[in-house]
Design a protein around this motif. Sequence first.
Motif, PDB file in Angstrom:
ATOM      1  N   PRO A 199      11.324  67.787 -51.775  1.00 42.25           N
ATOM      2  CA  PRO A 199      11.338  66.584 -50.929  1.00 42.25           C
ATOM      3  C   PRO A 199      10.353  66.665 -49.775  1.00 42.25           C
ATOM      4  O   PRO A 199       9.980  65.637 -49.200  1.00 42.25           O
ATOM      5  N   TRP A 200       9.912  67.873 -49.433  1.00 40.66           N
ATOM      6  CA  TRP A 200       8.968  68.042 -48.341  1.00 40.66           C
ATOM      7  C   TRP A 200       7.521  67.831 -48.773  1.00 40.66           C
ATOM      8  O   TRP A 200       6.628  67.808 -47.925  1.00 40.66           O
ATOM      9  N   PHE A 201       7.294  67.673 -50.082  1.00 36.68           N
ATOM     10  CA  PHE A 201       5.944  67.373 -50.552  1.00 36.68           C
ATOM     11  C   PHE A 201       5.469  66.015 -50.043  1.00 36.68           C
ATOM     12  O   PHE A 201       4.412  65.916 -49.402  1.00 36.68           O
ATOM     13  N   PRO A 202       6.209  64.919 -50.279  1.00 33.13           N
ATOM     14  CA  PRO A 202       5.753  63.640 -49.715  1.00 33.13           C
ATOM     15  C   PRO A 202       5.790  63.621 -48.194  1.00 33.13           C
ATOM     16  O   PRO A 202       4.992  62.924 -47.561  1.00 33.13           O
ATOM     17  N   MET A 203       6.703  64.391 -47.590  1.00 30.02           N
ATOM     18  CA  MET A 203       6.743  64.435 -46.127  1.00 30.02           C
ATOM     19  C   MET A 203       5.443  65.010 -45.556  1.00 30.02           C
ATOM     20  O   MET A 203       4.868  64.461 -44.606  1.00 30.02           O
ATOM     21  N   LEU A 204       4.951  66.093 -46.146  1.00 32.75           N
ATOM     22  CA  LEU A 204       3.694  66.669 -45.676  1.00 32.75           C
ATOM     23  C   LEU A 204       2.524  65.739 -45.975  1.00 32.75           C
ATOM     24  O   LEU A 204       1.612  65.596 -45.156  1.00 32.75           O
ATOM     25  N   LEU A 205       2.539  65.091 -47.141  1.00 33.76           N
ATOM     26  CA  LEU A 205       1.483  64.142 -47.479  1.00 33.76           C
ATOM     27  C   LEU A 205       1.376  63.042 -46.426  1.00 33.76           C
ATOM     28  O   LEU A 205       0.270  62.607 -46.067  1.00 33.76           O
ATOM     29  N   LEU A 206       2.519  62.581 -45.937  1.00 33.92           N
ATOM     30  CA  LEU A 206       2.567  61.415 -45.062  1.00 33.92           C
ATOM     31  C   LEU A 206       2.812  61.765 -43.602  1.00 33.92           C
ATOM     32  O   LEU A 206       3.095  60.882 -42.796  1.00 33.92           O
ATOM     33  N   TYR A 208       0.850  62.501 -41.224  1.00 37.55           N
ATOM     34  CA  TYR A 208      -0.050  61.878 -40.243  1.00 37.55           C
ATOM     35  C   TYR A 208       0.430  60.496 -39.821  1.00 37.55           C
ATOM     36  O   TYR A 208       0.663  60.267 -38.624  1.00 37.55           O
ATOM     37  N   PRO A 209       0.596  59.520 -40.726  1.00 40.84           N
ATOM     38  CA  PRO A 209       1.089  58.217 -40.256  1.00 40.84           C
ATOM     39  C   PRO A 209       2.503  58.278 -39.698  1.00 40.84           C
ATOM     40  O   PRO A 209       2.826  57.558 -38.741  1.00 40.84           O
ATOM     41  N   VAL A 210       3.356  59.136 -40.273  1.00 38.45           N
ATOM     42  CA  VAL A 210       4.738  59.229 -39.781  1.00 38.45           C
ATOM     43  C   VAL A 210       4.770  59.778 -38.362  1.00 38.45           C
ATOM     44  O   VAL A 210       5.427  59.218 -37.471  1.00 38.45           O
ATOM     45  N   TRP A 211       4.054  60.880 -38.127  1.00 35.04           N
ATOM     46  CA  TRP A 211       4.076  61.472 -36.792  1.00 35.04           C
ATOM     47  C   TRP A 211       3.339  60.603 -35.777  1.00 35.04           C
ATOM     48  O   TRP A 211       3.733  60.540 -34.610  1.00 35.04           O
ATOM     49  N   GLU A 212       2.294  59.925 -36.207  1.00 35.57           N
ATOM     50  CA  GLU A 212       1.605  58.983 -35.313  1.00 35.57           C
ATOM     51  C   GLU A 212       2.590  57.926 -34.811  1.00 35.57           C
ATOM     52  O   GLU A 212       2.584  57.561 -33.628  1.00 35.57           O
ATOM     53  N   THR A 213       3.447  57.457 -35.701  1.00 34.93           N
ATOM     54  CA  THR A 213       4.444  56.445 -35.323  1.00 34.93           C
ATOM     55  C   THR A 213       5.477  57.035 -34.367  1.00 34.93           C
ATOM     56  O   THR A 213       5.793  56.430 -33.330  1.00 34.93           O
ATOM     57  N   VAL A 214       6.023  58.193 -34.708  1.00 34.62           N
ATOM     58  CA  VAL A 214       7.037  58.827 -33.862  1.00 34.62           C
ATOM     59  C   VAL A 214       6.469  59.140 -32.483  1.00 34.62           C
ATOM     60  O   VAL A 214       7.099  58.863 -31.446  1.00 34.62           O
ATOM     61  N   PHE A 215       5.268  59.690 -32.446  1.00 29.90           N
ATOM     62  CA  PHE A 215       4.651  60.057 -31.177  1.00 29.90           C
ATOM     63  C   PHE A 215       4.337  58.818 -30.338  1.00 29.90           C
ATOM     64  O   PHE A 215       4.485  58.830 -29.110  1.00 29.90           O
ATOM     65  N   SER A 216       3.921  57.738 -30.996  1.00 34.07           N
ATOM     66  CA  SER A 216       3.622  56.494 -30.285  1.00 34.07           C
ATOM     67  C   SER A 216       4.881  55.917 -29.647  1.00 34.07           C
ATOM     68  O   SER A 216       4.852  55.435 -28.509  1.00 34.07           O
ATOM     69  N   LEU A 257       5.879  74.129 -47.304  1.00 33.21           N
ATOM     70  CA  LEU A 257       5.605  72.750 -46.908  1.00 33.21           C
ATOM     71  C   LEU A 257       6.146  72.468 -45.509  1.00 33.21           C
ATOM     72  O   LEU A 257       5.505  71.786 -44.698  1.00 33.21           O
ATOM     73  N   MET A 258       7.330  72.989 -45.212  1.00 31.30           N
ATOM     74  CA  MET A 258       7.902  72.797 -43.880  1.00 31.30           C
ATOM     75  C   MET A 258       7.053  73.462 -42.804  1.00 31.30           C
ATOM     76  O   MET A 258       6.865  72.898 -41.710  1.00 31.30           O
ATOM     77  N   VAL A 259       6.542  74.643 -43.107  1.00 32.58           N
ATOM     78  CA  VAL A 259       5.680  75.336 -42.138  1.00 32.58           C
ATOM     79  C   VAL A 259       4.424  74.517 -41.858  1.00 32.58           C
ATOM     80  O   VAL A 259       4.000  74.367 -40.702  1.00 32.58           O
TER      81      VAL A 259
END
Length: 366
Positions: free
Chosen positions: A248-255, A257-265, A337-339
């Motif tokens: 499940p962490w494969f798509p999380m690592l793929l995405l 950048y946009p996910v963290w950009e949103t959270v950080f914003s 992937l988590m690392v």
Amino acid sequence: MIWLSLVAFVVAALAAGFIVRWVRSHAAVYGNGMPQRFHHGDVPRLGGVAILLGALVAWSLGVVQTLLGDYASVRLDTWVYAWMAALLPSAVGGIAEDLTQRLAVRYRLALTAASGILALLLVGLEVPRTGLDWLDAWLPMVPWVGSLVVLLAVAGLPHAFNIIDGYNGLAGMVALIVCLALAHVALQVGDRALAALLVTTAAATAGFLLWNYPRGMLFAGDGGAYIWGVVIALASLSLVQRNPAVSPWFPMLLLIYPVWETVFSIYRKWVRGVSPGVADALHFHQLIYRRIVRSVFHDDESRRMLMRNNRTSPYLWGFTLLTVVPAVLFWSNTWVLMVFCALFVVTYVTAYLAIVRFKVPAWLRH
């Protein structure tokens, strides 16, 4: 699959060309004072229409091909119509906003949430595991948590792509790279149907990019970002649900950048007492444009802005590849992937603070 991809590319490219030539008048409603505006002139924002047409035509042909015998083994049955139904609320909402600039944020959130609900009811998506044994043992006791994750993913990822959609080729290339990475792993585990949907979406995106980068003649708009977000969210959840070998962490690592950009914003606006729905010019890609990409000398102001705009996106493409490459290499290894997810977060925050404090190395400024 190659034939369907060619159809998606041609349909999207032709539709985009038609929009550029004949459907430009709506662009005048996009105000010159918007903080996220980094171009001159009225550029049509209906690239999402072209992407949607390219993908849906190719998906429909894939269903017909399967029903007629499926000699290419794409395995696209009538379940694809459930994907189309889940995609449409978000796509229609985004395109309506691009046409009018009057669809309030709450309505767009409601429409992407409707896509999430349809993903639960029609597509049957769920989160069967997290990759962590202690959490997986607890998950069956609270099945609503998995449904909530699906709803948040499908409703939230479109807005994440909308946030990074700031410069020519940026969000489009990120979406194309992510689609191809997901398709690669889908083929590794024998899921040709999912790979076909992803490859055709990538092909439709490439048809749009012909007009978007580097000339900036057409923008994806909210519609394009929402289409990318919903399709990629559906594909990511389906890949993990249908193939136990995929972490499940494969798509999380793929995405990430946009996910963290949103959270950080959301975080930085919250600490400043600003609503997360208010647009600003402090996103990571906007800081790169302002403080890393050097000014271009040209007599024409529009040309100067276009050239700087085009030089910004490659920085973020490289940033995306820093997560895509390890994700593709270690798609079944949860802990690795988590690392890499944690490393990305640290790298992002460090880079953001360095840019804000004017401590960027000279070799990065171009």
